[in-house]
Write an enzyme that holds these catalytic residues in place. Structure first.
Site, short mmCIF file in Angstrom:
data_model
loop_
_atom_site.label_atom_id
_atom_site.label_comp_id
_atom_site.label_asym_id
_atom_site.label_seq_id
_atom_site.Cartn_x
_atom_site.Cartn_y
_atom_site.Cartn_z
N LYS A 298 -7.13 -4.93 -3.03
CA LYS A 298 -7.89 -5.48 -1.90
C LYS A 298 -8.80 -4.42 -1.33
O LYS A 298 -8.58 -3.23 -1.52
CB LYS A 298 -6.92 -5.99 -0.82
CG LYS A 298 -6.02 -4.89 -0.29
CD LYS A 298 -4.99 -5.43 0.66
CE LYS A 298 -4.10 -4.32 1.16
NZ LYS A 298 -4.79 -3.27 1.91
N ASP B 166 0.79 -1.25 0.00
CA ASP B 166 0.00 0.00 0.00
C ASP B 166 0.82 1.30 0.00
O ASP B 166 0.50 2.23 0.76
CB ASP B 166 -0.96 0.02 1.20
CG ASP B 166 -2.01 -1.11 1.16
OD1 ASP B 166 -1.99 -1.90 0.21
OD2 ASP B 166 -2.84 -1.18 2.09
N CYS C 288 -2.01 -2.75 7.60
CA CYS C 288 -1.90 -3.68 6.47
C CYS C 288 -0.61 -4.49 6.47
O CYS C 288 -0.62 -5.66 6.10
CB CYS C 288 -2.12 -2.94 5.16
SG CYS C 288 -3.84 -2.38 5.01
C1 VGL Z 1 -4.67 0.68 5.70
C2 VGL Z 1 -6.23 1.58 7.09
C3 VGL Z 1 -7.21 1.46 6.12
C4 VGL Z 1 -3.24 0.28 5.50
C5 VGL Z 1 -5.62 0.54 4.72
O1 VGL Z 1 -2.78 0.20 4.34
O2 VGL Z 1 -2.55 0.03 6.51
N1 VGL Z 1 -4.98 1.19 6.89
N2 VGL Z 1 -6.88 0.93 4.94
#
Ligand code: VGL
Ligand code: ZN
Length: 201
Positions: A110, A12, A155
């Protein structure tokens, strides 16, 4: 170059998780050059991309009276409510412009089902719905994983714990991750990862 069974999993590294983004992780952009430099050491590089519909139920905006960072109950358990982030097709969902996406063999998205969040690169937050990444890695003969990216306590944490539970030899490069750290989440993540057998290096 490490052995052919060792993959780099980049979690991410998207604009919304970097300074100026909707769910900015402090220092999120600092890790990009180091991640790029690491890519050449691995036989396989996989990127993940948080990829939500605009009405995703992890967004506080979908829960009248709730503010970001408050909790709610989902059918699969407690869920942090986030600011709207990583909406499919938006600039916030795009990878950081300096991330070497050309080197990636595979990009896994995702969190695209409205009803369920997905922190882990392997399973959605019900811990049952697979993303398909396990099958991809196994059919490529990957046995070892190094994880880097955002955020350490969400994540990266969920992905690393699932990877270790699935039997992958798993390490997290702490220097190439950054955390959100709400309500002690970073300490809890470190403990949980260590208990699952993840090497924090
Ligand atoms: C994430 C919160 C919501 C992350 C993704 O990538 O850690 N955190 N969505
Ligand atoms: Zn998300």
């Amino acid at each position: 170059m490490r052995d052919a069974a060792h993959a780099l999993l980049v979690i991410d590294v998207q604009n919304d998780f970097c300074p100026g983004g909707a769910l900015a992780v402090p220092g999120g952009d600092e890790i990009v050059p180091g991640i790029n430099a690491l890519m050449d050491e691995y036989a396989a590089v996989i990127l993940t991309q948080d990829w939500h519909p605009a009405d995703h139920l992890s967004f506080a905006s979908q829960h009248p009276g709730k503010a970001p960072m408050e909790m709610t109950e989902m059918p699969y358990g407690p869920q942090v409510l986030w600011p709207d982030h990583c909406v499919q097709g938006t600039g916030g969902a795009a990878f950081h412009p300096d991330l070497n996406t050309a080197r990636a063999d595979m990009i896994i998205r995702k969190g695209f089902r409205r009803e369920i969040d997905s922190y882990s690169a392997f399973f959605e937050n019900d811990h049952a719905t697979p993303t398909g990444l396990e099958g991809y890695l196994r059919t490529r003969g990957i046995a070892r994983l190094t994880l880097v990216g955002l955020a350490t306590d969400f994540c990266v944490n969920y992905s690393a714990v699932d990877a270790a539970r699935l039997g992958f030899e798993t390490e997290v490069r702490g220097d190439l991750c950054r955390a959100i750290d709400i309500g002690g989440s970073l300490d809890a993540a470190r403990t949980g990862m260590a208990e699952a057998g993840v090497a924090l290096v």
